[in-house]
Design a protein around this motif. Structure first.
Motif: not given
Length: 263
Positions: A4-14
């Motif tokens: 699985m991959l998760i991609a989000d530029d907001e580090m805390i949300e990621r």
């Protein structure tokens, strides 16, 4: 093990998303992280990602563009968009890319995990059948000044038809695409209509409906617990047990035992 991959530029949300998935999946999945779309595409290529959870608004290559690049080489990757933007054009593009779902932040943890479980189910089916989901043409909804009024009208008209269809067919293998076609709506329009009617996506609604019907069946002592899953649309008893526990917090057997104890 799933990839699985998760991609989000907001580090805390990621990181919060990563921890949520780790807690619920209990080692069933190897999870990779990307902080932008370009990195997401690279990781997908290198790690043979099966499920990608993508934010949309990211610097450089956004989530939609990253999904397009993923689709160029992988028609089977389960793509789930998780975004703060409730934008109809984004939803249309998501369906055009055959995304499994389009979830809005702040997300409901239970709803998210139901969608992830559906993704696991699709990956398993593809492993067995070795065939892809066929692409279907999307008919865009009418673009005119009366779109909001049209949506309101169709909400009133469509909610009853949707509920009737699910009541009559929940015990069979049905999908959002089946119901959209039945009602002669584009998948994009139906997806938006459904969420406005029921405040959740089709997958979550159908699972919760099936579990509610299973609860009713479990109240009857003469009904075999193993047969309940098949009766509500889950021929795989293990998968049914996971779904039931995720929705209720108990396995079907535990739920039945509690009912007998209370009785």
């Amino acid at each position: 093990m799933y990839q699985m991959l998760i991609a989000d530029d907001e580090m805390i949300e990621r990181m919060v998303l990563y921890q949520t998935l780790q807690k619920n999946l209990e080692g069933r999945c190897q999870i990779f992280q990307a902080e932008n779309g370009r990195e997401a595409v690279r990781i997908h290529e290198e790690q043979q990602i099966q499920i990608a959870i993508l934010d949309i608004e990211m610097p450089g290559i956004n989530g939609i563009e990253a999904a397009k690049k993923i689709r160029e080489t992988d028609k089977d990757c389960c793509i789930i968009f998780l975004t703060a933007f409730d934008d109809f054009d984004y939803a249309r593009k998501a369906i055009g890319l055959r995304a499994l779902d389009y979830l809005l932040k702040p997300y409901d943890e239970q709803e998210l995990m139901l969608v992830v479980e559906e993704a696991f189910k699709l990956v398993n089916e593809r492993r067995k059948q070795e065939k892809s989901i066929p692409e279907e043409a999307v008919r865009p909804p009418k673009e005119d000044g009366n779109r909001d009024a049209d949506v309101n009208f169709r909400m009133a008209e469509g909610a009853e038809l949707i509920q009737q269809y699910i009541r009559e067919n929940y015990m069979r293998e049905i999908s959002m695409q089946d119901l959209a076609k039945k009602m002669n709506y584009s998948e994009v329009y139906f997806c938006k209509l459904f969420k406005q009617c029921f405040h959740k996506n089709f997958t979550a609604y159908l699972m919760e409906y099936r579990v509610e019907e299973a609860r009713k069946m479990l109240e009857r002592p003469t009904v075999n617990v193993k047969e309940v899953g098949k009766a509500v649309g889950y021929p795989d008893s293990n998968y049914f047990a996971k779904v039931f526990k995720r929705v209720t917090g108990q396995s079907p057997s535990e739920y039945r035992a509690e009912l007998l104890h209370m009785g």
